[in-house]
Design an enzyme around this catalytic site. Structure first.
Site, PDB file in Angstrom:
ATOM      1  CG  ASN A  84     -11.572  -3.776  -7.244  1.00 43.06           C
ATOM      2  OD1 ASN A  84     -12.159  -3.328  -8.188  1.00 43.06           O
ATOM      3  ND2 ASN A  84     -10.639  -4.761  -7.129  1.00 43.06           N
ATOM      4  CD  GLU A 101      -2.772 -13.877  -8.636  1.00 43.00           C
ATOM      5  OE1 GLU A 101      -3.848 -13.675  -8.993  1.00 43.00           O
ATOM      6  OE2 GLU A 101      -1.978 -13.396  -8.080  1.00 43.00           O
ATOM      7  CB  CYS A 104      -7.530  -4.917  -5.313  1.00 44.66           C
ATOM      8  SG  CYS A 104      -9.085  -6.183  -5.030  1.00 44.66           S
ATOM      9  CG  HIS A 105      -5.653 -10.920  -5.427  1.00 46.54           C
ATOM     10  ND1 HIS A 105      -6.406 -10.396  -6.632  1.00 46.54           N
ATOM     11  CD2 HIS A 105      -4.502 -11.786  -5.941  1.00 46.54           C
ATOM     12  CE1 HIS A 105      -5.811 -11.029  -7.707  1.00 46.54           C
ATOM     13  NE2 HIS A 105      -4.853 -11.734  -7.324  1.00 46.54           N
ATOM     14  CE1 TYR A 149      -4.005  -2.062   0.761  1.00 42.87           C
ATOM     15  CE2 TYR A 149      -2.521  -3.439   2.129  1.00 42.87           C
ATOM     16  CZ  TYR A 149      -3.655  -3.399   1.427  1.00 42.87           C
ATOM     17  OH  TYR A 149      -4.359  -4.259   1.491  1.00 42.87           O
TER      18      TYR A 149
END
Length: 162
Positions: A125, A159, A133-134, A104
């Site tokens: 979002n 991921e 956004c994750h 952030y």
DNA sequence: AGATTGAGCGGCA
DNA sequence: TGCCGCTCAATCT
């Protein structure tokens, strides 16, 4: 001037997961991640209707990391109905590739704002997964996720980011 | 129009 | 570690 603002909401069921979709004038403007039935009901997506299964399937595959967000943004007719600031934040996270994260704080510096303001924007979002956004995390932790932190952890693991 | 609230961060003990 | 102050857009009151 009359504005033809079609609103359509539905929930699509795929393999025991439920995906909420909201359209305005044929643009996807809000969606959920694939959720169990008890959870999807909290988010006001109307009833199960299975009309836009093709779109829901893309979101489903995105969630399970079978396709990437670049592809989905190109193939789903969508629109970000958000404030100018939130748009700026969401637009900037398109560049974070699968398997990568940004904090952030770092993102805030890039956008000349504060970390909390970034978190606030991401919290709302309307198109999660499609705008990833994750992949924005706290400096020494993972931060939050509007659908629940366990989903963020799952996603980042899948991921390969953590 | 002013106060409060966060999906945060850095500093200091 | 824990607390405090800073931050700033959004959301109250």
């Amino acid at each position: 001037m009359y504005k033809n603002n079609f609103l359509y909401k539905e929930i699509v069921k795929i393999n025991n997961y439920y995906i909420g979709l909201e359209f305005r004038d044929n643009y996807l403007v809000r969606c959920s991640i694939p959720l169990p039935k008890e959870e999807i009901l909290k988010y006001n997506f109307g009833k199960i209707n299975n009309k836009y299964t093709d779109i829901a399937k893309l979101i489903y595959k995105l969630y399970f990391c079978e396709i990437d967000d670049f592809y989905v943004r190109k193939h789903i007719n969508h629109k970000l109905l958000v404030s100018e600031f939130t748009f700026k934040v969401l637009n900037s996270i398109k560049n974070i590739k699968k398997g990568k994260t940004i904090t952030y704080g770092v993102l805030a510096k890039l956008l000349n704002t504060s970390p909390r303001a970034v978190g606030k924007a991401l919290n709302k979002n309307p198109l999660p997964l499609i705008y990833p956004c994750h992949r924005v995390v706290k400096k020494n932790d993972l931060g939050g996720y509007s659908f629940g932190i366990k989903y963020k952890i799952e996603l980042l693991k899948r991921e390969g980011a953590i």
